[in-house]
Write an enzyme that holds these catalytic residues in place. Structure first.
Site, mmCIF file in Angstrom:
data_model
loop_
_atom_site.group_PDB
_atom_site.id
_atom_site.type_symbol
_atom_site.label_atom_id
_atom_site.label_comp_id
_atom_site.label_asym_id
_atom_site.label_seq_id
_atom_site.Cartn_x
_atom_site.Cartn_y
_atom_site.Cartn_z
ATOM 1 N N THR A 125 -51.167 48.167 21.713
ATOM 2 C CA THR A 125 -52.025 49.322 21.972
ATOM 3 C C THR A 125 -51.280 50.638 21.834
ATOM 4 O O THR A 125 -51.791 51.589 21.239
ATOM 5 C CB THR A 125 -52.641 49.227 23.382
ATOM 6 N N THR B 179 -52.201 45.046 26.563
ATOM 7 C CA THR B 179 -53.362 44.621 25.782
ATOM 8 C C THR B 179 -53.800 43.232 26.233
ATOM 9 O O THR B 179 -54.990 42.963 26.432
ATOM 10 C CB THR B 179 -53.019 44.610 24.284
ATOM 11 N N GLY C 250 -42.693 36.837 22.629
ATOM 12 C CA GLY C 250 -42.783 38.259 22.322
ATOM 13 C C GLY C 250 -41.567 39.019 22.816
ATOM 14 O O GLY C 250 -41.024 38.723 23.892
ATOM 15 N N ALA C 251 -41.150 40.016 22.044
ATOM 16 C CA ALA C 251 -39.963 40.798 22.406
ATOM 17 C C ALA C 251 -40.135 41.447 23.768
ATOM 18 O O ALA C 251 -39.199 41.494 24.575
ATOM 19 C CB ALA C 251 -39.697 41.858 21.340
ATOM 20 N N ASP C 252 -41.326 41.966 24.059
ATOM 21 C CA ASP C 252 -41.544 42.629 25.348
ATOM 22 C C ASP C 252 -41.370 41.661 26.503
ATOM 23 O O ASP C 252 -40.810 42.011 27.552
ATOM 24 C CB ASP C 252 -42.926 43.282 25.388
ATOM 25 N N ARG C 253 -41.780 40.421 26.318
ATOM 26 C CA ARG C 253 -41.691 39.429 27.394
ATOM 27 C C ARG C 253 -40.241 39.052 27.659
ATOM 28 O O ARG C 253 -39.813 38.950 28.819
ATOM 29 C CB ARG C 253 -42.539 38.209 27.052
#
EC number: 2.7.1.33
Length: 260
Positions: A10, A133, A108-111
């Site tokens: 997002t 998101t 995921g990279a963010d995780r």
């Protein structure tokens, strides 16, 4: 100072880091078609408004879950900051934690970055909830290993799907209902109850099940813009870390340069 970039589905968040501290942050809507030049014009103006010179940036680190956005962000770093950026999870910025799941390459990279930061800040067994998101629930053990988690529709996605599929339902703001009652007396109040209290029930129910499965004391850490919205009506969170992903990128940057 370093420029940390977290490209989500997002928004793309840009943050200036100085010795691990966040000095400034900005966000822009994610658009994989946005060029490096467009990013540069927008970012240069914001840097100037905050009193920073682009030349003060000494490096760039990027985490993205939008593969198509990566090329333009890399070009931004190379063309306008004169640095080859570090990419979270690659090369010198490898995770440095175990991804103990069946498909580690799909995490995921963010995780992964959230797990790194959560473990460093809180230790022990953790459940990390990121309101983006999608709403993700990630489990990290006391060694800092990523053990898996849950992906649920984000609250905005849930609301969008409801309004799109039901022609007579209006678009409403995502906010706590004015009343604690869960029996709505009109359409809008019923929608508020379903979205807000329904989402809290999902969070509390999933966390309870995860804690039983983990079988040890667990801290629940929340991040993402909507975490504070739910905090006022649930005791499920032990801490809220609004900048968990950026903090993780700062830690990855420091780790990569400690080994030089």
């Amino acid at each position: 100072m370093q420029l940390a970039i977290d490209a989500g589905n997002t928004n793309v968040v840009f943050a200036l880091l100085d010795e691990g501290k966040i000095r400034a942050r900005w966000r822009i809507a994610t658009d994989a078609r946005r060029t490096a030049d467009e990013y540069a014009v927008w970012l240069s103006q914001l840097l100037a408004l905050e009193g920073y010179d682009r030349k003060a940036v000494t490096g760039v680190i990027i985490a993205t879950v939008v593969p198509r956005a990566l090329h333009n962000l890399q070009t931004l770093s190379r063309k306008y900051f004169n640095f080859e950026p570090l990419i979270a999870g690659q090369g010198k910025a490898e995770w440095g934690i175990a991804l103990d799941v069946e498909e580690p390459q799909s995490v995921g990279a963010d995780r992964a970055v959230n797990v790194i930061a959560g473990h460093a800040l809180h230790g022990g067994d953790l459940i990390l909830i990121d309101f983006g998101t999608a709403t993700t629930f990630d489990v990290a053990d006391y060694n800092g290993a990523y053990k898996g988690g849950i992906i649920a529709p984000g609250i905005n996605l849930s609301l969008d799907a409801l309004v799109t599929a039901a022609a007579k339902l209006p678009r409403i703001a995502i906010e706590a209902p004015a009343s604690a009652s869960v029996i709505g007396r009109d359409t809008v109040s019923q929608m508020h109850i379903g979205i807000y209290w329904g989402y809290i029930a999902m969070i509390e129910g999933l966390v309870a099940r995860m804690k039983v499965e983990i079988g040890r004391p667990v801290k629940v850490i929340a991040t993402g813009g909507l975490a504070t919205l739910f905090e006022q009506n649930t005791s499920v969170f032990d801490a809220i870390e609004p900048d968990l992903t950026i903090q993780g990128l700062a830690m990855l940057w420091d780790r990569a340069h400690m080994t030089q």
